[in-house]
Design an enzyme around this catalytic site. Structure first.
Site, PDB file in Angstrom:
ATOM      1  N   ASP A   1       1.041  -0.882  -0.469  1.00  0.00           N
ATOM      2  CA  ASP A   1       0.207   0.281   0.180  1.00  0.00           C
ATOM      3  C   ASP A   1       1.131   1.184   0.217  1.00  0.00           C
ATOM      4  OD1 ASP A   1      -2.401   1.651  -0.390  1.00  0.00           O
ATOM      5  OD2 ASP A   1      -1.895   1.641   2.214  1.00  0.00           O
TER       6      ASP A   1
ATOM      7  N   GLU B   1      -4.974  19.652   2.635  1.00  0.00           N
ATOM      8  CA  GLU B   1      -5.854  20.799   2.603  1.00  0.00           C
ATOM      9  C   GLU B   1      -5.216  21.634   3.913  1.00  0.00           C
ATOM     10  OE1 GLU B   1     -10.057  20.198   2.819  1.00  0.00           O
ATOM     11  OE2 GLU B   1     -10.086  21.493   1.134  1.00  0.00           O
TER      12      GLU B   1
ATOM     13  N   THR C   1      -2.160   0.903  -4.931  1.00  0.00           N
ATOM     14  CA  THR C   1      -3.289   2.564  -4.051  1.00  0.00           C
ATOM     15  C   THR C   1      -3.776   2.443  -4.593  1.00  0.00           C
ATOM     16  OG1 THR C   1      -2.868   4.532  -2.953  1.00  0.00           O
ATOM     17  CG2 THR C   1      -1.339   4.074  -5.638  1.00  0.00           C
ATOM     18  N   GLY C   2      -5.104   3.421  -3.493  1.00  0.00           N
ATOM     19  CA  GLY C   2      -6.780   3.982  -3.964  1.00  0.00           C
ATOM     20  C   GLY C   2      -6.349   5.070  -4.182  1.00  0.00           C
TER      21      GLY C   2
ATOM     22  N   ASP D   1      -1.407  -0.900   6.177  1.00  0.00           N
ATOM     23  CA  ASP D   1      -1.432  -0.378   7.533  1.00  0.00           C
ATOM     24  C   ASP D   1      -3.128  -0.191   7.231  1.00  0.00           C
ATOM     25  OD1 ASP D   1      -2.110   1.559   5.616  1.00  0.00           O
ATOM     26  OD2 ASP D   1      -1.877   2.858   7.366  1.00  0.00           O
TER      27      ASP D   1
END
Length: 1138
Positions: free
Chosen positions: A344, A431, A609-610, A746
């Site tokens: 990930d 952000e 990964t997303g 994770d």
């Protein structure tokens, strides 16, 4: 004091009736243990006797109670069998108890006060351990937002999500019971003091338990090989017993008839029946060819190597007080054979912490300052360019506009419990970093309501009317906000990917675009994530018309999104460029070095990964997964199966123009599944594939195309993948590649991938415990992975292979001597050794030395293992133990057994003592043979060991001493007088071992046994040395010198940059402007800022283009000289707030 309103109680009563009407209320208790006190013994014994070896020895025990068959006492089998069953049962019970205790520590109901009707009061900042409580908030219009750590890959502020959607009608009014009323397990409340809730799903009804499924039992490749070898051993055992039985039949027919005068046969016994009984007798005698102690020794070795991982202080993370943990004891040696790592990204490679490093404002690049002038600054924020602070203090209009945009254009929520102590809750860390940067430079975001945003500009508090939020999505790759300043001016602020922003800029910004592009390339060259900022003044009349059309589009039932996108495109035109930001998504310490080391060890790393493609690419370059030195990095982003197939073929053709056979010859993996061969390519390549393209690539007709192309690359990055796709990628590699896989993650979205891989590793960090609980090994930082594999994994594999080779050698040698003796004892199934020696050979005399080697041996130490990561490669190729190595071991044992039988037999033949007495008796021959055997296998063990310790030495010498002590004791007069039938070898030891020819025979057999081994190894090292031999030879002159230091962190100099550095999610802007909450007023107070006059400053263009130009201009083209001037040279400043 808290109150429940009338409407709250109605909803609570409704839900309580609704839930209880279906079935009895479930408790929050779950059962994950495998055994209980009543089922442990029968269930565990049933499982243990499913092992072929255990069942085989139970069968032998039955044979040994038959007098006509057994020539050995029953205790020779019972003692080892009971010991093995007891040790294994104790280990299984311990594992089950530990697993149950771990789950109990994370599952209790806490931080809740239970009321009647299953009502819960949940306090702020407390994590929910129940599944999906419905929430009633402390203020009717006060928003609840949750920090969802269990079901999302990041610790982001997000609305709670649930599949349930219902409506409650009461007194003619409709009350929605939808997703916004759900809190997921593991969420943390923000922006509300308390809430009432109702538990919907608990205990076994939780999503975690419902989706957990049955955990599959993971077995190592050595275990699978052992099953095949054990079957081969059984076949070979039957072959030897058949030969000896046939020999007995012929001997009985030819020689046995001569003994019938004084040894008559029983009625009905003939040669054939005698051969039948002899067959089973030899099955008992030769049973040591399948040693039962092998399995208990393997368990002890695995347990010891697991303790090494748990005790390793170099894998301990002091910040979180988290040690490494081996959560299983059965997979250690598999860690030394990893070929593919699936990782990930967020939280695994990165810290998920963003920092504002650099920026470009009005064509001037600012580097990283002392913020002591700002009392509201975040003390953790670091920036080093004092010129930017001076520009802020001098009220440079462009600089002020830049930070005003950062303070306004976001969806962050602020908490200020004490005056001056601001806490930002951001949907994404990007952000949070941008708003924190604006805060430190004097533009402090203080609070927001559904229709306003309050900020402090250089000490002056100002409130902007929030008119619209043009939310982010993956297609737009930008976010805009429309506000009205206190002076009544309308302005649109926009931030997003530079390629997207540049397409919407006014033509007057062309020169500024060139300069900013140079800065963007410089930032990207340092691995930073970039954003472009722009704004636009709006006409009041036009905005009112646009707002009306926007409202109509937002209430449309059909094509709502497309109509809104058209309106967004319309208003986001002719923007004026302000500058760009550069954010560093901080990698975890040591990630680049770890990836470099693993790459040198021939381990291929795939990142699943997303996150979006740009973010993943950027991190890939930052962590040294993708490198500028690569021949090419292929991007697969086709939107149709045909496009994806063509892109994959083009990539493969570029890497290898000449096609070879894709399958290994005559190699299959069961059920006709063919293995795909590793294809060699010239150079190094990388592959990046999008989620929608991956969906096509994983289809049955294209999966081999994708796998072939991906396996030819050094690194692979899959973006925007779902948890299911992660598992599918892992399963695809497992299906067609003869390789061991490891998955590391994770978060809960990594659980399916972790369970699918051969080895699952969980990062115990910020994402909860789901990944850890599903893993086989866990630690706190990705950098510990190289120590887990290159040190612990390689050592475990090396030790296990040495153990198996030596164990088979010593037991085959022990057993084959019986086979040769059968030809000289009339195939009578008489044992060549004393029964006590047979019983204690594996349990006492040879157990501790081989365990010492298997627990302490190492070819090189841990430091040199990092210096020579190529030492890991033999494990991937199964060079240390395989079928070939096993048959070599069998041949070596056959030779040694012949030496150990025929040399003592010849030495004892017609031999007399010094006093003239005869020594050629059975007991003296048995003692001499077993003593020669023990010395030969001990010397062989010494040749196998590479690393001698005090413990190893004590075990080796102590075992020899134990042998002589036990032998002289059991062969003594006292033991014979106590139990004559059990100790018949009275006086044999003292009468035989005092003869010089006995010790000469022991020396001769030892030399002849090890001479071929020494000769073979010498010639092999000289003519065909392995990587281990080369490294050891290289280390001989360096062994007294300190090892060289490891390389420092790698900084890449890349010409690529992320198109959009903003891990944002769509939909949060709607929550901000929905009117479903009402913020409390922020605490007021003096700003502490000095009254600073306004002036303007110029800029000097800096840097060289790194080769990327979103404007389409020639790369690295020289930018015309620009005089030091203000931004008005490019455009007129019309910021409505000035």
């Amino acid at each position: 004091m808290t109150f429940i309103t009338h409407m709250d109680l109605i909803i609570i009563l409704y839900f309580s009736h609704f839930l209880h009407s279906f079935k009895p209320l479930q408790t929050n208790a779950i059962k994950t243990s495998k055994y209980n006190p009543f089922t442990f013994l029968p269930l565990n014994l049933f499982e243990q006797f499913q092992r072929i070896a255990n069942a085989y020895f139970l069968f032998l025990l039955v044979l040994q109670v038959i007098p006509q068959i057994s020539s050995l006492s029953w205790f020779t089998t019972v003692v080892p069998l009971v010991l093995v069953l007891t040790v294994t049962a104790a280990k299984d019970a311990t594992d089950d108890i530990v697993s149950k205790c771990v789950l109990c520590t994370i599952s209790p109901l806490k931080n809740f006060t239970t009321w009647i009707l299953d009502v819960l009061v949940h306090k702020t900042n407390k994590k929910s351990t129940q599944r999906n409580p419905y929430v009633f908030q402390s203020y009717i219009n006060y928003t609840h937002a949750c920090l969802n750590s269990s079901f999302h890959s990041e610790y982001n502020l997000k609305p709670a999500v649930s599949p349930l959607s219902r409506t409650l009608t009461y007194a003619g009014q409709k009350y929605p019971l939808d997703n916004e009323k759900i809190l997921l397990r593991g969420c943390t409340l923000r922006n509300t003091e308390w809430c009432f809730g109702l538990v919907l799903f608990a205990g076994p009804e939780t999503k975690l338990m419902q989706n957990s499924g049955k955990t599959t039992f993971k077995r190592t490749s050595i275990d699978r090989l052992m099953n095949v070898l054990v079957l081969c051993i059984f076949g070979f055992l039957a072959f030897m017993c058949t030969i000896l039985a046939i020999g007995n039949c012929f001997w009985e027919m030819n020689e046995g008839s001569q003994f019938m005068v004084f040894l008559p046969r029983q009625d009905g016994n003939n040669a054939a029946f005698s051969a039948f009984l002899t067959f089973w007798s030899y099955v008992i005698i030769l049973n040591t060819v399948v040693p039962i102690s092998l399995y208990v020794s393997v368990e002890i070795i695995r347990l010891g190597n697991s303790f090494y991982i748990d005790w390793d202080r170099k894998m301990y993370f002091s910040r979180y007080n988290t040690p490494a943990e081996a959560r299983t004891t059965t997979l250690n040696e598999e860690l030394g054979q990893i070929k593919y790592i699936f990782s990930d990204k967020t939280g695994t490679l990165t810290q998920n912490v963003m920092t504002f490093n650099k920026c470009s404002i009005n064509g001037k690049s600012y580097d990283t300052v002392d913020f002591s002038f700002n009392p509201l600054a975040d003390p953790r924020f670091m920036f080093h360019d004092h010129a930017l602070v001076e520009a802020v203090k001098l009220e440079d209009p462009e600089v002020h506009a830049f930070f005003r945009l950062l303070a306004l254009c976001h969806t962050v929520m602020a908490e200020e419990k004490k005056e001056g102590e601001l806490f930002y809750q951001a949907q994404s860390p990007d952000e949070g970093a941008l708003v924190t940067a604006a805060r430190n430079f004097g533009f402090v975001f203080r609070s927001r309501t559904p229709d306003s945003v309050s900020i402090v500009e250089m000490g002056e508090e100002r409130s902007y009317e929030l008119l619209a939020i043009l939310d982010f999505n993956n297609v737009r790759k930008r976010m805009s906000i429309i506000v009205r300043s206190p002076e009544g001016k309308l302005c649109l602020y926009c931030k997003g990917a530079d390629t997207i922003i540049y397409e919407r800029l006014h033509q007057s910004c062309s020169k500024l675009m060139d300069v900013t592009t140079e800065h963007l390339n410089e930032f990207a060259g340092e691995g930073l994530r970039t954003l472009a900022l722009a704004y636009k003044n709006l006409d009041e009349e036009y905005f009112n018309q646009w707002k009306q059309r926007h409202h109509e589009a937002s209430t449309e039932l059909d094509n709502q999104e497309s109509k809104l996108d058209e309106l967004y495109e319309e208003i986001e035109k002719d923007l004026l460029l302000l500058g760009a930001t550069a954010i560093e998504d901080k990698l975890q310490d040591g990630v680049p070095q770890t990836i470099e080391q693993l790459s040198k060890a021939n381990i291929k790393i795939w990142v699943l990964t997303g996150d979006k493609q740009e973010t993943a690419e950027n991190i890939g370059y930052s962590c040294n997964l993708l490198r500028e030195e690569m021949n090419d990095v292929f991007i697969v982003s086709g939107n149709s199966p045909e496009d994806v197939r063509q892109e994959l073929r083009n990539a493969r053709t570029s890497m290898k123009p000449v096609e070879d056979s894709m399958f290994l010859p005559e190699r299959t993996l069961g059920k006709g599944v063919k293995l795909i061969a590793d294809e060699l390519v010239n150079g190094e390549y990388g592959l990046v594939i999008n989620g929608h393209s991956l969906a096509y690539a994983l289809e049955g007709s294209m999966e081999l195309e994708f796998l072939r192309t991906a396996c030819m690359c050094k690194a692979v990055i899959c973006c925007r993948v779902t948890p299911l796709q992660k598992a599918q990628v892992v399963e695809l590699v497992k299906k067609y590649k003869q390789a061991v896989t490891l998955a590391i993650g994770d978060g809960a979205n990594d659980v399916s991938m972790i369970k699918a891989a051969h080895i699952g590793v969980g990062i115990s960090g910020q994402e909860g415990m789901q990944a850890v609980l599903s893993s086989d090994y866990s630690f706190a930082q990705f950098r510990f992975l190289q120590r887990l594999l290159l040190v612990h994994g390689r050592w475990s594999y090396l030790r296990m292979c040495k153990f198996l080779r030596y164990f088979f050698y010593k037991n085959f040698t022990f057993t084959f001597v019986h086979f040769w003796y059968g030809f000289f004892c009339g195939f009578s199934a008489q044992t060549v050794y004393d029964e006590w020696f047979i019983t204690l050979y594996n349990l006492v005399y040879t157990a501790l030395p081989v365990l010492g080697m298997s627990l302490f041996d190492q070819d090189v130490n841990d430091v040199w293992s990092f210096q020579y990561p190529q030492l890991y490669i033999p494990g991937q190729l199964n060079l240390y133990f395989s079928k070939k190595a096993f048959f070599k071991c069998a041949l070596h044992s056959c030779y040694s057994s012949m030496v150990l039988f025929f040399i003592p037999y010849a030495a004892m033949h017609n031999t007399v003592r010094d006093d003239g007495k005869d020594v050629a008796d059975y007991q003296s021959f048995a003692l001499l043979t077993q003593t020669c055997l023990l010395f030969a296998v001990t010397i062989q063990l010494g040749l196998e060991m590479s690393y001698w310790t005090a413990v190893n030495t004590f075990f080796v010498l102590g075992s020899l001493a134990m042998y002589f002590a036990v032998t002289f004791t059991m062969y003594s007069n006292g033991m014979f007088l106590i139990l004559p039938s059990a100790f018949p070898f009275i006086g044999t030891a003292r009468n035989s071992l005092n003869q010089p020819n006995m010790w000469l025979t022991i020396l001769l057999t030892s030399i002849l046994c090890v001479l071929p081994v020494v000769t073979y190894r010498f010639l092999f090292i000289q003519l065909c040395p392995t990587i281990n031999d080369k490294v050891r030879m290289d280390l001989l002159p360096k062994q007294h010198l300190p090892p060289p230091p490891l390389r420092t962190r790698i900084r890449r100099t890349s010409s690529r940059r992320s198109g959009y550095a903003f891990s944002h999610a769509q939909g949060y802007g709607d929550l901000v402007t929905s009117g479903r909450f009402l913020r409390r007023p922020a605490l007021s107070g003096s700003s502490g800022f000095a009254n600073i006059g306004r002036t303007t400053t110029g800029f000097s263009p800096m840097g060289r283009s790194a080769g990327y130009s979103p404007t389409g201009r020639p790369q690295n083209a020289k930018v015309p000289d620009v005089e030091v001037t203000s931004l008005q040279m490019y455009r007129t400043v019309r910021d409505p707030a000035f």
